[in-house]
Design an enzyme around this catalytic site. Structure first.
Site, PDB file in Angstrom:
ATOM      1  N   GLU A 149      22.412   0.203 -39.652  1.00 13.91           N
ATOM      2  CA  GLU A 149      22.126  -1.086 -39.014  1.00 13.91           C
ATOM      3  C   GLU A 149      22.818  -2.166 -39.840  1.00 13.91           C
ATOM      4  O   GLU A 149      22.595  -2.261 -41.051  1.00 13.91           O
ATOM      5  CB  GLU A 149      20.623  -1.380 -38.960  1.00 13.91           C
ATOM      6  CG  GLU A 149      20.337  -2.702 -38.235  1.00 13.91           C
ATOM      7  CD  GLU A 149      18.879  -3.151 -38.243  1.00 13.91           C
ATOM      8  OE1 GLU A 149      18.562  -4.110 -37.528  1.00 13.91           O
ATOM      9  OE2 GLU A 149      18.082  -2.567 -38.980  1.00 13.91           O
TER      10      GLU A 149
ATOM     11  N   ASP B  13      23.628 -12.767 -35.823  1.00 14.80           N
ATOM     12  CA  ASP B  13      23.883 -14.213 -35.704  1.00 14.80           C
ATOM     13  C   ASP B  13      24.860 -14.439 -34.543  1.00 14.80           C
ATOM     14  O   ASP B  13      25.917 -13.818 -34.494  1.00 14.80           O
ATOM     15  CB  ASP B  13      24.472 -14.752 -37.015  1.00 14.80           C
ATOM     16  CG  ASP B  13      23.494 -14.583 -38.170  1.00 14.80           C
ATOM     17  OD1 ASP B  13      22.283 -14.452 -37.908  1.00 14.80           O
ATOM     18  OD2 ASP B  13      23.941 -14.567 -39.337  1.00 14.80           O
TER      19      ASP B  13
ATOM     20  N   LYS C 213      29.795 -21.359 -31.678  1.00 18.81           N
ATOM     21  CA  LYS C 213      31.027 -22.149 -31.559  1.00 18.81           C
ATOM     22  C   LYS C 213      32.241 -21.228 -31.397  1.00 18.81           C
ATOM     23  O   LYS C 213      32.359 -20.226 -32.109  1.00 18.81           O
ATOM     24  CB  LYS C 213      31.211 -23.028 -32.796  1.00 18.81           C
ATOM     25  CG  LYS C 213      30.198 -24.143 -32.843  1.00 18.81           C
ATOM     26  CD  LYS C 213      30.458 -25.084 -33.989  1.00 18.81           C
ATOM     27  CE  LYS C 213      29.387 -26.169 -33.975  1.00 18.81           C
ATOM     28  NZ  LYS C 213      29.019 -26.636 -35.286  1.00 18.81           N
TER      29      LYS C 213
ATOM     30  N   THR D 195      12.368  -4.989 -33.913  1.00 22.63           N
ATOM     31  CA  THR D 195      12.796  -5.641 -35.154  1.00 22.63           C
ATOM     32  C   THR D 195      11.884  -6.859 -35.377  1.00 22.63           C
ATOM     33  O   THR D 195      11.103  -7.222 -34.496  1.00 22.63           O
ATOM     34  CB  THR D 195      14.268  -6.110 -35.045  1.00 22.63           C
ATOM     35  OG1 THR D 195      14.305  -7.313 -34.272  1.00 22.63           O
ATOM     36  CG2 THR D 195      15.160  -5.073 -34.401  1.00 22.63           C
TER      37      THR D 195
ATOM     38  N   TYR E 248      12.788 -10.017 -35.514  1.00 24.27           N
ATOM     39  CA  TYR E 248      13.170 -11.058 -34.554  1.00 24.27           C
ATOM     40  C   TYR E 248      12.698 -10.714 -33.147  1.00 24.27           C
ATOM     41  O   TYR E 248      12.274 -11.579 -32.395  1.00 24.27           O
ATOM     42  CB  TYR E 248      14.691 -11.272 -34.585  1.00 24.27           C
ATOM     43  CG  TYR E 248      15.113 -12.289 -35.600  1.00 24.27           C
ATOM     44  CD1 TYR E 248      14.884 -12.064 -36.952  1.00 24.27           C
ATOM     45  CD2 TYR E 248      15.718 -13.480 -35.229  1.00 24.27           C
ATOM     46  CE1 TYR E 248      15.258 -12.998 -37.906  1.00 24.27           C
ATOM     47  CE2 TYR E 248      16.096 -14.415 -36.174  1.00 24.27           C
ATOM     48  CZ  TYR E 248      15.861 -14.168 -37.509  1.00 24.27           C
ATOM     49  OH  TYR E 248      16.226 -15.105 -38.446  1.00 24.27           O
ATOM     50  N   GLU E 249      12.798  -9.445 -32.810  1.00 26.87           N
ATOM     51  CA  GLU E 249      12.389  -8.997 -31.472  1.00 26.87           C
ATOM     52  C   GLU E 249      10.901  -9.279 -31.251  1.00 26.87           C
ATOM     53  O   GLU E 249      10.498  -9.748 -30.183  1.00 26.87           O
ATOM     54  CB  GLU E 249      12.677  -7.500 -31.359  1.00 26.87           C
ATOM     55  CG  GLU E 249      12.473  -6.916 -29.990  1.00 26.87           C
ATOM     56  CD  GLU E 249      12.994  -5.480 -29.929  1.00 26.87           C
ATOM     57  OE1 GLU E 249      13.576  -4.991 -30.914  1.00 26.87           O
ATOM     58  OE2 GLU E 249      12.804  -4.847 -28.879  1.00 26.87           O
TER      59      GLU E 249
HETATM   60  C1  LIG Z   1      19.071 -13.068 -37.181  1.00 23.92           C
HETATM   61  S1  LIG Z   1      18.830 -11.955 -38.466  1.00 23.92           S
HETATM   62  C2  LIG Z   1      18.220 -10.486 -37.663  1.00 23.92           C
HETATM   63  C3  LIG Z   1      17.539  -9.544 -38.618  1.00 23.92           C
HETATM   64  C4  LIG Z   1      17.041  -8.226 -38.011  1.00 23.92           C
HETATM   65  N1  LIG Z   1      18.137  -7.406 -37.560  1.00 23.92           N
HETATM   66  C5  LIG Z   1      16.071  -8.469 -36.879  1.00 23.92           C
HETATM   67  O1  LIG Z   1      16.442  -8.225 -35.717  1.00 23.92           O
HETATM   68  O2  LIG Z   1      14.965  -8.894 -37.136  1.00 23.92           O
HETATM   69  C6  LIG Z   1      20.498 -11.508 -38.862  1.00 23.92           C
HETATM   70  C7  LIG Z   1      20.612 -10.806 -40.216  1.00 23.92           C
HETATM   71  O3  LIG Z   1      21.944 -10.368 -40.386  1.00 23.92           O
HETATM   72  C8  LIG Z   1      22.378 -10.673 -41.704  1.00 23.92           C
HETATM   73  N2  LIG Z   1      23.827 -10.825 -41.629  1.00 23.92           N
HETATM   74  C9  LIG Z   1      24.502 -11.790 -40.979  1.00 23.92           C
HETATM   75  N3  LIG Z   1      25.821 -11.630 -41.109  1.00 23.92           N
HETATM   76  C10 LIG Z   1      25.986 -10.513 -41.852  1.00 23.92           C
HETATM   77  C11 LIG Z   1      27.119  -9.845 -42.345  1.00 23.92           C
HETATM   78  N4  LIG Z   1      28.369 -10.299 -42.106  1.00 23.92           N
HETATM   79  N5  LIG Z   1      26.944  -8.745 -43.088  1.00 23.92           N
HETATM   80  C12 LIG Z   1      25.695  -8.281 -43.359  1.00 23.92           C
HETATM   81  N6  LIG Z   1      24.569  -8.885 -42.917  1.00 23.92           N
HETATM   82  C13 LIG Z   1      24.720  -9.995 -42.183  1.00 23.92           C
HETATM   83  C14 LIG Z   1      21.645 -11.949 -42.034  1.00 23.92           C
HETATM   84  O4  LIG Z   1      21.565 -12.176 -43.423  1.00 23.92           O
HETATM   85  C15 LIG Z   1      20.296 -11.704 -41.389  1.00 23.92           C
HETATM   86  O5  LIG Z   1      19.410 -11.046 -42.269  1.00 23.92           O
END
Ligand SMILES: C[S@@+](CC[C@H](N)C(=O)[O-])C[C@H]1O[C@@H](n2cnc3c(N)ncnc32)[C@H](O)[C@@H]1O
Length: 208
Positions: A43, A115, A119, A188, A190-191
Site C-alpha cells: 500500500e 492525495d 491543481k 482505511t 479516511y474511509e
Molecule cells: C490522505 S492520506 C490517506 C491515508 C490512508 N491510506 C487512508 O486511507 O486512511 C494519504 C497518505 O499518503 C501519504 N503520502 C502522500 N504522498 C506520498 C508519497 N509520494 N509517498 C508515500 N506516501 C505518501 C501521506 O503522508 C498520507 O499519510
C-alpha cells in the site's frame, strides 16, 4: 494526512521490528525479509495503517508492505501493529523512489485515499500519473494489479482515464463501494471518516 509531530517518532521507528530502515538493501529479495516466497502486496501512502494491518491479519499467506512518506504518520502505524504479525513490514519512503526498493516482485499495489493534487500543474504528483505508472512497471512481478479507493471524484476519473491510456483494463469499478457487491472490504482511516459523514467511496481494480 495532517499529523502533529510525534516527539518520540525516531525511537518508535528504530525500536520496531516491523520497520525496514534500509529498504533498498532488499531490492529484488524481499523474500529474505519474510523468509518465504509468498506473494507481496503493497500500500502506497498507508497513513496510520488500519488497512494494511487488517489485510495482513486476514491473509497470513500473503506478505504486505506499507509505504509512508512521513515519520510521524509511520510511527502511529507502528504503534497499532499487533505483536507477531510476521507477514507485515513498513517502510518510510517517498513513492517517487519506489523503483529503488523493489524489482519485479510486487503482485498488487493499493492506493487508498491518495492525495488528490487538484491543481493541473500538480497532476504529475498524483499516484496514478504516468510518472508513477512508469515506476510501477518495474516493480510488478508480471501481471500488474492496481486497486484504488478514494472519495475524490476528480482523482477517480483521472485514474480511470490514465490507467486505461497506460494499457490497464478496469476490471471492477464502483461509484459507491459500500453499496456494491465488492466483498471483504477493509476500511482505511479516511474511509471510516468519509463514510461516517455520508460520502460515497469510489473504487476500482485495474489489471494489465
Ligand atoms: C490522505 S492520506 C490517506 C491515508 C490512508 N491510506 C487512508 O486511507 O486512511 C494519504 C497518505 O499518503 C501519504 N503520502 C502522500 N504522498 C506520498 C508519497 N509520494 N509517498 C508515500 N506516501 C505518501 C501521506 O503522508 C498520507 O499519510
Amino acid at each position: 494526512m495532517r499529523l502533529r509531530n510525534v516527539k518520540n517518532k525516531d525511537e518508535i521507528i528504530s525500536n520496531s521490528v516491523f520497520v525496514i530502515e534500509k529498504p533498498e538493501d532488499y531490492k529484488g529479495k524481499w523474500n529474505i525479509v519474510f523468509d518465504n516466497d509468498n506473494p507481496i502486496q503493497i500500500e502506497i501512502g498507508m497513513g496510520k495503517g488500519d488497512f494494511i494491518i487488517g489485510k495482513a491479519l486476514n491473509n497470513p499467506n500473503i506478505n504486505f508492505i506499507g509505504i509512508e512518506k512521513y515519520d510521524s504518520v509511520l510511527a502511529r502505524a507502528v504503534e497499532k501493529i499487533p505483536p507477531n504479525l510476521s507477514n507485515l513490514r513498513l517502510v518510510r519512503l517517498d513513492a517517487l523512489n519506489i523503483d529503488k526498493i523493489f524489482d519485479s516482485e510486487v503482485d498488487i499495489i493499493y492506493l487508498n485515499f491518495s492525495d488528490p493534487w487538484p491543481k493541473k500543474r500538480h497532476a504529475n504528483r498524483r499516484l496514478t500519473s504516468s510518472v508513477f505508472l512508469e515506476k510501477y512497471e518495474k516493480i510488478f512481478v508480471d501481471s500488474k494489479v492496481i486497486c484504488q479507493k478514494t472519495d475524490n471524484q476528480a482523482l477517480f476519473e483521472y485514474s480511470v482515464v490514465n490507467l486505461s491510456k497506460y494499457g490497464y483494463t478496469i476490471t471492477e469499478l464502483s461509484m459507491d463501494l459500500h453499496n456494491s457487491k465488492v466483498e471483504n472490504n477493509i476500511m482505511t482511516e479516511y474511509e471510516k471518516k468519509f463514510s461516517a459523514r455520508g460520502d460515497k467511496i469510489y473504487y476500482l481494480l485495474a489489471k494489465k
